[in-house]
Design an enzyme around this catalytic site. Structure first.
Site, PDB file in Angstrom:
ATOM      1  N   GLY A 181      12.330  -8.449   1.982  1.00  0.00           N
ATOM      2  CA  GLY A 181      12.828  -9.809   2.160  1.00  0.00           C
ATOM      3  C   GLY A 181      14.291  -9.836   2.557  1.00  0.00           C
ATOM      4  CG  ASP A 182      17.268  -8.452  -0.086  1.00  0.00           C
ATOM      5  OD1 ASP A 182      18.036  -9.387  -0.350  1.00  0.00           O
ATOM      6  OD2 ASP A 182      16.538  -7.923  -0.936  1.00  0.00           O
ATOM      7  CB  THR A 183      15.314  -5.527   5.561  1.00  0.00           C
ATOM      8  OG1 THR A 183      15.728  -4.633   4.530  1.00  0.00           O
ATOM      9  CG2 THR A 183      15.546  -4.883   6.909  1.00  0.00           C
TER      10      THR A 183
END
Length: 412
Positions: free
Chosen positions: A181-183
């Site tokens: 999700g962060d990437t």
């Protein structure tokens, strides 16, 4: 260049790159914002990473450590400069304003309102520098009823619809073993920066880019919403299969490994059936298109699985490759590190650590033919570039010494 020279280098080396000359301030920590900064640095941007004095970015201590520092740090912060600066102090905030006045892009991934609380919100900074582009990454975005909730990538993966699909039917949904999700949010942020740079090229104006972690995940969910809207279908977990596309699955082989086979193209399906000796299925009019194959997916999976179970993964891969059927094995990181294709594509780079040992890190993506990205130095020590960055904005040696003595900045 040996390790000592790399670590004592303070000014960013001049090198060509599509983003050469772009000055970026990276605030925030851990994954999403810093991954966006890493991507810009890979392609020539001068990324100044602002970290808190003392411990710095917590990522420095995440997962496996070598000589007290995470080896992940060498991926996430390569080619950046480190300024150790206390953002809670008026002096620290003033330094950010002076840096922002000369910067093209500012990246932050604090909880909404944090930057405004320091007097460093976009309105304040763009009043100083109207051309400044501000990327803001947060769990739920800068607006809406959830804006003040803390948000991590794993929560975004759940809210974005991904976590519901990552399981075997009837079993608890599992998370992907990386911070996906962060990437995804970081990559959407980089896209936003490039779009904003083009807008600025035309108008001269900076702008704010608002990226929510859950929206970045949701943007990748393909037909999930329109299927629900049109048919009331709530797609559920399907293990290693891909619902509505057939045949595509992971099939057990004789040696206990799995072969991932994607025989879902019409002509590919015919080649696959011919290879495994099922010309009857290859020539069946009912299986000529995807809709017909989906209706009989259980039968097709059983047929393909029956063929793979009598062969090793290597034998299956060789046969499928010869028949031009897309397929692959499930790689461990050991497989990756030994794979000649990774090597040939420059995806296994080596950096030299402080103790002289080499460390393998991922290469730069994407590949550009005329202005490729590159790593120009290893990840910095905390505050390694504090003095040079402050020199750049005109602070005198005495002013810098006073800031160091008062703990507002740090250098190592």
């Amino acid at each position: 260049m040996d390790t000592h020279q790399e670590h004592t280098e303070t000014k960013r080396p001049s090198r060509p790159g599509p983003l050469s000359g772009l000055k970026v301030l990276e605030l925030g920590q851990l994954i999403a914002g810093p991954f966006a900064g890493k991507t810009l640095a890979d392609f020539g941007a001068d990324v100044i990473k602002i970290e808190a004095p003392g411990a710095g970015d917590p990522l420095r201590k995440w997962r496996l450590l070598k000589d007290g520092t995470s080896v992940w740090w060498q991926v996430q912060s390569r080619s950046k400069r480190s300024l150790a600066l206390d953002l809670r102090t008026p002096e620290g905030q003033d330094i950010v304003r002076r840096l922002a006045a000369e910067s093209d892009v500012l990246i932050e991934n604090f909880r909404p309102g944090a930057m405004e609380g320091w007097g460093l919100g976009p309105d304040e900074l763009q009043a100083i520098n109207p051309r400044l582009i501000v990327l803001r990454i947060s769990g739920y975005g800068q607006t809406g009823p959830y804006r003040n909730r803390p948000g991590f990538g794993v929560v975004a993966e759940a809210m974005g619809g991904l976590r519901h699909l990552t399981a075997e039917p009837g079993r608890v949904p599992v998370r992907v073993g990386i911070s996906l999700g962060d990437t995804l949010a970081a990559l959407h942020g980089v896209i936003g920066i490039l779009l904003a740079l083009q807008h600025r090229h035309t108008t001269g104006e900076g702008q704010v880019i608002d990226v929510a972690l859950y929206e970045a995940v949701f943007n990748c969910m393909e037909s999930l919403l329109p299927e629900y809207s049109a048919f009331g279908v709530v797609r559920g977990p399907a293990g290693s299969a891909l619902p509505g596309i057939a045949p595509t699955n992971a099939y057990l082989c004789r040696d206990g490994g799995y072969a991932l086979i994607a025989g879902n193209g019409d002509s590919i399906f015919r080649r696959l059936m011919a290879l495994i000796g099922r010309e009857d299925l290859a020539n069946d009019p009912a299986l000529a298109d995807n809709a017909g194959r989906v209706a009989r997916v259980a039968e097709l999976d059983q047929v393909i699985g029956g063929w793979t179970k009598d062969r090793t993964v290597d034998e299956v891969m060789a046969a499928l490759d010869a028949a031009s059927v897309p397929a692959g094995r499930i790689y461990t990181v050991e497989d990756i590190a030994k794979d000649p294709h990774y090597q040939a594509r420059g995806m296994l780079e080596k950096v030299r650590m402080d103790d002289g040992t080499e460390l393998a890190v991922p290469g730069v993506v994407p590949k550009l033919s005329r202005s490729p990205g590159a790593r120009d130095r290893v990840a910095p020590r905390l505050g390694q570039d504090t003095v040079s960055v402050l020199n750049d904005i005109g602070l005198s040696p005495e002013q810098i010494r006073q800031l160091i003595d008062r703990g507002i900045v740090e250098t190592r």
